[in-house]
Design a protein around this motif. Structure first.
Motif, PDB file in Angstrom:
ATOM      1  N   UNK A   1       0.826  -1.207   0.158  1.00  0.00           N
ATOM      2  CA  UNK A   1       0.206   0.104  -0.139  1.00  0.00           C
ATOM      3  C   UNK A   1       0.909   1.031   0.000  1.00  0.00           C
ATOM      4  N   UNK A   2       1.886   1.419   0.784  1.00  0.00           N
ATOM      5  CA  UNK A   2       2.836   2.257   0.936  1.00  0.00           C
ATOM      6  C   UNK A   2       3.453   2.707  -0.534  1.00  0.00           C
ATOM      7  N   UNK A   3       3.619   1.560  -1.407  1.00  0.00           N
ATOM      8  CA  UNK A   3       4.473   1.914  -2.683  1.00  0.00           C
ATOM      9  C   UNK A   3       3.534   2.836  -3.462  1.00  0.00           C
ATOM     10  N   UNK A   4       2.426   3.043  -3.120  1.00  0.00           N
ATOM     11  CA  UNK A   4       1.535   4.134  -4.041  1.00  0.00           C
ATOM     12  C   UNK A   4       1.216   5.304  -3.366  1.00  0.00           C
ATOM     13  N   UNK A   5       1.962   5.616  -2.267  1.00  0.00           N
ATOM     14  CA  UNK A   5       1.595   6.983  -1.344  1.00  0.00           C
ATOM     15  C   UNK A   5       2.874   8.040  -1.795  1.00  0.00           C
ATOM     16  N   UNK A   6       3.365   7.877  -2.906  1.00  0.00           N
ATOM     17  CA  UNK A   6       4.159   9.088  -3.434  1.00  0.00           C
ATOM     18  C   UNK A   6       3.727   9.532  -4.691  1.00  0.00           C
ATOM     19  N   UNK A   7       3.598  10.878  -5.086  1.00  0.00           N
ATOM     20  CA  UNK A   7       3.248  11.297  -6.505  1.00  0.00           C
ATOM     21  C   UNK A   7       3.991  10.683  -7.446  1.00  0.00           C
ATOM     22  N   UNK A   8       5.360  10.671  -7.247  1.00  0.00           N
ATOM     23  CA  UNK A   8       6.400  10.222  -8.469  1.00  0.00           C
ATOM     24  C   UNK A   8       5.911   8.538  -8.762  1.00  0.00           C
ATOM     25  N   UNK A   9       5.510   7.923  -7.699  1.00  0.00           N
ATOM     26  CA  UNK A   9       5.315   6.547  -8.133  1.00  0.00           C
ATOM     27  C   UNK A   9       4.072   6.263  -8.684  1.00  0.00           C
TER      28      UNK A   9
ATOM     29  N   UNK B   1      12.443   5.027  -6.833  1.00  0.00           N
ATOM     30  CA  UNK B   1      11.247   4.728  -6.887  1.00  0.00           C
ATOM     31  C   UNK B   1      10.976   3.402  -7.365  1.00  0.00           C
ATOM     32  N   UNK B   2      11.511   3.114  -8.458  1.00  0.00           N
ATOM     33  CA  UNK B   2      11.411   1.757  -9.158  1.00  0.00           C
ATOM     34  C   UNK B   2      11.636   0.665  -8.333  1.00  0.00           C
ATOM     35  N   UNK B   3      12.681   0.649  -7.334  1.00  0.00           N
ATOM     36  CA  UNK B   3      12.941  -0.151  -6.395  1.00  0.00           C
ATOM     37  C   UNK B   3      11.767  -0.251  -5.405  1.00  0.00           C
ATOM     38  N   UNK B   4      11.236   0.739  -5.079  1.00  0.00           N
ATOM     39  CA  UNK B   4      10.031   0.398  -4.123  1.00  0.00           C
ATOM     40  C   UNK B   4       8.850  -0.111  -4.624  1.00  0.00           C
ATOM     41  N   UNK B   5       8.697   0.090  -5.989  1.00  0.00           N
ATOM     42  CA  UNK B   5       7.522  -0.457  -7.001  1.00  0.00           C
ATOM     43  C   UNK B   5       7.816  -1.942  -7.004  1.00  0.00           C
ATOM     44  N   UNK B   6       9.181  -2.082  -7.418  1.00  0.00           N
ATOM     45  CA  UNK B   6       9.227  -3.597  -7.875  1.00  0.00           C
ATOM     46  C   UNK B   6       9.365  -4.451  -6.445  1.00  0.00           C
ATOM     47  N   UNK B   7       9.975  -3.767  -5.509  1.00  0.00           N
ATOM     48  CA  UNK B   7       9.591  -4.749  -4.305  1.00  0.00           C
ATOM     49  C   UNK B   7       8.450  -4.983  -3.678  1.00  0.00           C
ATOM     50  N   UNK B   8       7.508  -4.154  -3.960  1.00  0.00           N
ATOM     51  CA  UNK B   8       6.069  -4.330  -3.643  1.00  0.00           C
ATOM     52  C   UNK B   8       5.389  -5.191  -4.697  1.00  0.00           C
TER      53      UNK B   8
ATOM     54  N   UNK C   1       4.347  -4.479  -7.527  1.00  0.00           N
ATOM     55  CA  UNK C   1       3.347  -4.019  -8.537  1.00  0.00           C
ATOM     56  C   UNK C   1       4.176  -3.632  -9.785  1.00  0.00           C
ATOM     57  N   UNK C   2       5.165  -3.671  -9.880  1.00  0.00           N
ATOM     58  CA  UNK C   2       6.122  -3.303 -11.156  1.00  0.00           C
ATOM     59  C   UNK C   2       7.259  -4.491 -11.268  1.00  0.00           C
TER      60      UNK C   2
ATOM     61  N   UNK D   1      10.552  -1.367 -17.774  1.00  0.00           N
ATOM     62  CA  UNK D   1       9.655  -1.779 -16.675  1.00  0.00           C
ATOM     63  C   UNK D   1       8.416  -1.763 -17.211  1.00  0.00           C
ATOM     64  N   UNK D   2       7.337  -2.574 -16.528  1.00  0.00           N
ATOM     65  CA  UNK D   2       6.251  -2.721 -16.575  1.00  0.00           C
ATOM     66  C   UNK D   2       5.355  -3.249 -15.540  1.00  0.00           C
ATOM     67  N   UNK D   3       4.063  -2.956 -15.689  1.00  0.00           N
ATOM     68  CA  UNK D   3       2.993  -3.057 -14.620  1.00  0.00           C
ATOM     69  C   UNK D   3       2.940  -4.728 -14.519  1.00  0.00           C
ATOM     70  N   UNK D   4       2.869  -5.235 -13.217  1.00  0.00           N
ATOM     71  CA  UNK D   4       2.986  -6.676 -12.964  1.00  0.00           C
ATOM     72  C   UNK D   4       1.547  -7.295 -13.035  1.00  0.00           C
TER      73      UNK D   4
END
Length: 106
Positions: free
Chosen positions: A10-18, A49-56, A58-59, A70-73
């Motif tokens: 959930x935190x992965x999507x709490x940033x405007x850049x992400x 930001x990509x590390x956070x999205x990948x670790x979550x 989502x990406x 990069x692509x959406x998972x």
């Protein structure tokens, strides 16, 4: 999953850049260099930001030579939707015998 893992996703999507990155990837995979141009951010910022999205989850990404794409998972997004649905619901939605007062309120 536990609360800690759910919160990480959930935190992965709490940033405007992400959020902007997720929107940019909705139309298909993109090279990191494309994202840098589109979002007008620095390479270290994108990497963070990509590390956070990948670790979550989502990406996802793959490397081709010196480029990273990069692509959406789809699995990650499905899991995210299930997580949100598990927290953002009321039992009265499925059991009319539960009087919680949220029915019919908008």
């Amino acid at each position: 999953m536990g609360f800690r893992e759910d919160a990480k996703k959930i935190k992965a999507l709490t940033d405007e850049n992400r959020l902007a990155i997720m929107l940019a990837l909705q139309h298909g995979e993109k090279c990191g260099c494309e994202l840098l141009k589109e979002l007008d951010i620095t390479q270290p910022t994108l990497s963070h930001h990509m590390k956070i999205l990948a670790d979550s989850g989502l990406v996802d990404f793959y490397k081709d030579g010196k480029w990273t794409y990069y692509f959406i998972s789809s699995d990650g997004v499905r899991e995210f939707r299930e997580i949100i649905a598990s927290y953002a619901r009321c039992d009265c939605e499925t059991d009319s015998s539960i009087p919680c007062g949220c029915k019919g309120k908008k």
